[in-house]
Design a protein around this motif. Structure first.
Motif, PDB file in Angstrom:
ATOM      1  N   GLN A  25       0.749  -1.235  -0.212  1.00  0.00           N
ATOM      2  CA  GLN A  25      -0.049  -0.021  -0.023  1.00  0.00           C
ATOM      3  C   GLN A  25       0.922   1.432   0.112  1.00  0.00           C
ATOM      4  OE1 GLN A  25      -3.368  -0.147  -0.391  1.00  0.00           O
ATOM      5  NE2 GLN A  25      -3.100  -2.395  -0.200  1.00  0.00           N
ATOM      6  N   ASN A  26       0.754   2.273  -0.847  1.00  0.00           N
ATOM      7  CA  ASN A  26       1.228   3.354  -0.681  1.00  0.00           C
ATOM      8  C   ASN A  26       0.853   4.413  -0.079  1.00  0.00           C
ATOM      9  OD1 ASN A  26      -0.788   4.958  -2.021  1.00  0.00           O
ATOM     10  ND2 ASN A  26      -0.007   4.197  -4.361  1.00  0.00           N
ATOM     11  N   PHE A  27       1.532   5.544   0.330  1.00  0.00           N
ATOM     12  CA  PHE A  27       1.234   6.391   1.437  1.00  0.00           C
ATOM     13  C   PHE A  27      -0.252   7.123   1.179  1.00  0.00           C
ATOM     14  CE2 PHE A  27       1.003  10.829   3.007  1.00  0.00           C
ATOM     15  CZ  PHE A  27       1.214  10.638   4.250  1.00  0.00           C
ATOM     16  N   LEU A  28      -0.425   7.440  -0.143  1.00  0.00           N
ATOM     17  CA  LEU A  28      -1.400   8.209  -0.573  1.00  0.00           C
ATOM     18  C   LEU A  28      -2.876   7.418  -0.313  1.00  0.00           C
ATOM     19  CD1 LEU A  28      -2.868  10.595  -1.787  1.00  0.00           C
ATOM     20  CD2 LEU A  28      -2.551   9.372  -4.028  1.00  0.00           C
ATOM     21  N   ARG A  29      -2.727   6.020  -0.656  1.00  0.00           N
ATOM     22  CA  ARG A  29      -3.859   5.255  -0.520  1.00  0.00           C
ATOM     23  C   ARG A  29      -4.216   5.148   1.286  1.00  0.00           C
ATOM     24  NH1 ARG A  29      -7.646   3.668   1.295  1.00  0.00           N
ATOM     25  NH2 ARG A  29      -8.947   1.716   0.521  1.00  0.00           N
ATOM     26  N   LEU A  30      -3.122   4.931   2.092  1.00  0.00           N
ATOM     27  CA  LEU A  30      -3.326   4.916   3.432  1.00  0.00           C
ATOM     28  C   LEU A  30      -3.753   6.141   4.146  1.00  0.00           C
ATOM     29  CD1 LEU A  30       0.222   3.006   4.300  1.00  0.00           C
ATOM     30  CD2 LEU A  30      -2.217   1.920   4.344  1.00  0.00           C
ATOM     31  N   ALA A  31      -3.378   7.386   3.413  1.00  0.00           N
ATOM     32  CA  ALA A  31      -4.060   8.464   4.068  1.00  0.00           C
ATOM     33  C   ALA A  31      -5.268   9.044   3.610  1.00  0.00           C
ATOM     34  CB  ALA A  31      -3.001   9.570   3.425  1.00  0.00           C
ATOM     35  N   MET A  32      -5.737   8.164   2.537  1.00  0.00           N
ATOM     36  CA  MET A  32      -7.174   8.664   1.903  1.00  0.00           C
ATOM     37  C   MET A  32      -8.340   8.594   3.066  1.00  0.00           C
ATOM     38  SD  MET A  32      -8.434   9.533  -0.631  1.00  0.00           S
ATOM     39  CE  MET A  32      -6.932   9.112  -1.794  1.00  0.00           C
ATOM     40  N   PRO A  33      -8.376   7.895   4.218  1.00  0.00           N
ATOM     41  CA  PRO A  33      -9.492   7.826   5.222  1.00  0.00           C
ATOM     42  C   PRO A  33      -9.495   9.520   5.921  1.00  0.00           C
ATOM     43  CG  PRO A  33      -8.535   5.652   5.215  1.00  0.00           C
ATOM     44  CD  PRO A  33      -7.538   6.486   4.156  1.00  0.00           C
ATOM     45  N   VAL A  34      -8.279   9.671   5.961  1.00  0.00           N
ATOM     46  CA  VAL A  34      -8.243  10.897   6.659  1.00  0.00           C
ATOM     47  C   VAL A  34      -8.396  12.211   5.790  1.00  0.00           C
ATOM     48  CG1 VAL A  34      -6.448  12.354   7.934  1.00  0.00           C
ATOM     49  CG2 VAL A  34      -6.563  10.107   8.377  1.00  0.00           C
ATOM     50  N   PHE A  35      -8.026  12.045   4.505  1.00  0.00           N
ATOM     51  CA  PHE A  35      -8.394  13.105   3.406  1.00  0.00           C
ATOM     52  C   PHE A  35      -9.930  13.135   3.326  1.00  0.00           C
ATOM     53  CE2 PHE A  35      -3.925  12.540   1.214  1.00  0.00           C
ATOM     54  CZ  PHE A  35      -3.577  13.215   2.516  1.00  0.00           C
ATOM     55  N   ILE A  36     -10.673  11.905   3.210  1.00  0.00           N
ATOM     56  CA  ILE A  36     -12.055  11.895   3.202  1.00  0.00           C
ATOM     57  C   ILE A  36     -12.772  12.578   4.314  1.00  0.00           C
ATOM     58  CG2 ILE A  36     -13.939  10.427   2.905  1.00  0.00           C
ATOM     59  CD1 ILE A  36     -12.227   8.621   0.984  1.00  0.00           C
ATOM     60  N   ALA A  37     -12.278  12.109   5.573  1.00  0.00           N
ATOM     61  CA  ALA A  37     -12.662  12.755   6.728  1.00  0.00           C
ATOM     62  C   ALA A  37     -12.654  14.349   6.796  1.00  0.00           C
ATOM     63  CB  ALA A  37     -12.096  12.068   7.925  1.00  0.00           C
ATOM     64  N   ALA A  38     -11.494  14.770   6.322  1.00  0.00           N
ATOM     65  CA  ALA A  38     -11.261  16.185   6.475  1.00  0.00           C
ATOM     66  C   ALA A  38     -12.229  16.842   5.512  1.00  0.00           C
ATOM     67  CB  ALA A  38      -9.832  16.384   6.037  1.00  0.00           C
ATOM     68  N   PHE A  39     -12.335  16.210   4.319  1.00  0.00           N
ATOM     69  CA  PHE A  39     -13.318  16.852   3.271  1.00  0.00           C
ATOM     70  C   PHE A  39     -14.840  16.753   4.083  1.00  0.00           C
ATOM     71  CE2 PHE A  39     -16.087  16.264  -0.268  1.00  0.00           C
ATOM     72  CZ  PHE A  39     -16.097  17.515  -0.980  1.00  0.00           C
ATOM     73  N   VAL A  40     -15.176  15.729   4.557  1.00  0.00           N
ATOM     74  CA  VAL A  40     -16.482  15.904   5.167  1.00  0.00           C
ATOM     75  C   VAL A  40     -16.606  17.080   6.013  1.00  0.00           C
ATOM     76  CG1 VAL A  40     -18.056  14.497   6.615  1.00  0.00           C
ATOM     77  CG2 VAL A  40     -16.963  13.438   4.767  1.00  0.00           C
ATOM     78  N   ILE A  41     -15.551  17.291   7.147  1.00  0.00           N
ATOM     79  CA  ILE A  41     -15.453  18.255   7.779  1.00  0.00           C
ATOM     80  C   ILE A  41     -15.385  19.610   7.374  1.00  0.00           C
ATOM     81  CG2 ILE A  41     -13.864  19.561   9.558  1.00  0.00           C
ATOM     82  CD1 ILE A  41     -12.900  16.479  10.416  1.00  0.00           C
TER      83      ILE A  41
END
Length: 362
Positions: free
Chosen positions: A95-111
């Motif tokens: 797994q690359n870093f971008l994929r691992l960080a995606m849950p946080v990015f999606i959560a930040a977008f929802v916020i």
């Protein structure tokens, strides 16, 4: 990956909620409580009034703390995963870093989306109530006798019926000067009336020495009519007009847009209001930008200490808000376009975050 997504998101949520509480407490303790203490000492405000002022000040503070909290949450979450070598194990699984960080990015977008809605439906009403309590109940101050750039709208249901702009309101003579009145049918502009001034006759506003432009056919001027005296479809008394004028931070985005449009039509400088309107989108978007910066910064060599993560977040926050203060000032003065004045911090920090994510993914 679904298990990893939940695990990483869980690591983010805890520090994020801690950040909301911590940063909100800092703002309240260093600013709001000091102002409330001054109100009590200087004007003798009651404990109930002080409590209401504190509650009404919270929404505008919370909006500021969300980006900071997202940054702290991302830094601490990925700092802990990196410090315990869990990130190495995850990446060794392909797994690359971008994929691992995606849950946080999606959560930040929802916020960010939630903050935009909160900024539109809660913050303006809270600011309006806050200022009303301060001015009317605590300071017992009346509205200024003379006010510039008066805008009054008459809304029937969800449709606007009329929109009035006056360059000046004189409370002593009860006059509105240099008036433009727009009348609508089904939200379509049908008539424009201009007048030198209007006077309050005790029951209604009456315009004097004006002209009517009939736009009922395809938005084009069909005919014009001059008048000596014409009643206005505005039922606000002089006292109500003086009290009803709201500051930009007390308006919704739609109200800001309407006010900007009518002020632009009357050649009034609206840069400050435009910057305020664009900030309603730029500041919530900062949560996503902070997540993009915070996640790769959590992977730096100095890791494993929450104090380091908190310190890094403070530095990044200081840089972001310093850029925001400068760019807003340049936007207000016309040195930058209002859009760029509001979004420049997001653009610069977003580019920096993308570069950091790219390097972390290599």
């Amino acid at each position: 990956m679904r298990i990893l997504d939940k695990y990483i998101l869980k690591e983010f949520i805890g520090p994020f909620l801690f950040g909301v509480c911590a940063f909100t407490s800092v703002f309240v303790g260093t600013g709001t409580l000091y102002r409330i203490a001054n109100l009590i000492n200087e004007f003798g405000a009651s404990a109930w009034t002080a409590f209401r002022v504190l509650v009404l000040a919270m929404p505008s503070i919370i909006v500021l703390t969300f980006p900071m909290s997202v940054l702290l949450g991302a830094l601490l979450a990925f700092g802990r995963l990196s410090g315990s070598s869990e990130m190495i194990v995850m990446r060794s699984g392909g797994q690359n870093f971008l994929r691992l960080a995606m849950p946080v990015f999606i959560a930040a977008f929802v916020i960010s989306l939630g903050t935009t809605a909160f900024n539109e439906f809660v913050v303006p009403q809270a600011n309006n109530a806050y200022n009303r309590i301060i001015n009317e109940e605590v300071k017992h101050s009346a509205a200024p006798k003379t006010q510039d750039h008066i805008v009054i709208k008459d809304v029937h249901g969800s449709d606007i019926a009329s929109l009035m702009y006056a360059r000046q309101f004189d409370g002593d003579t009860k006059e509105l000067k240099n008036i433009t009145l727009q009348e609508f049918e089904n939200d379509v502009l049908t008539r424009v009336e201009n007048a030198e001034y209007a006077v309050w006759d005790g029951s209604k506003w009456v315009m004097k020495d004006g002209i009517i432009y009939d736009l009922s056919v395809k938005g084009e001027i069909e005919r014009t009519m001059h008048f000596k005296s014409q009643a206005m479809p505005i039922n606000q008394t002089p006292k109500k007009i003086g009290e009803s004028q709201r500051k930009p931070e007390e308006m919704t985005i739609r109200e800001l847009r309407e006010q900007i449009r009518i002020l632009d039509e009357n050649s009034v400088d609206t840069n400050k209001m435009k910057v305020e309107m664009y900030n309603r989108f730029a500041l919530p978007l900062a949560s996503l930008v902070c997540a993009i910066i915070g996640a790769p910064l959590g992977l730096q060599k100095q890791r494993g200490s929450s104090s380091i993560g908190f310190g890094v977040s403070v530095i990044v926050i200081f840089i972001y808000y310093s850029i925001m203060t400068l760019s807003n000032a340049l936007g207000n003065s016309g040195k930058l376009t209002p859009f760029l004045g509001a979004f420049l911090p997001n653009i610069l920090c977003g580019i920096t975050g993308i570069i950091l994510v790219y390097r972390a993914s290599k």
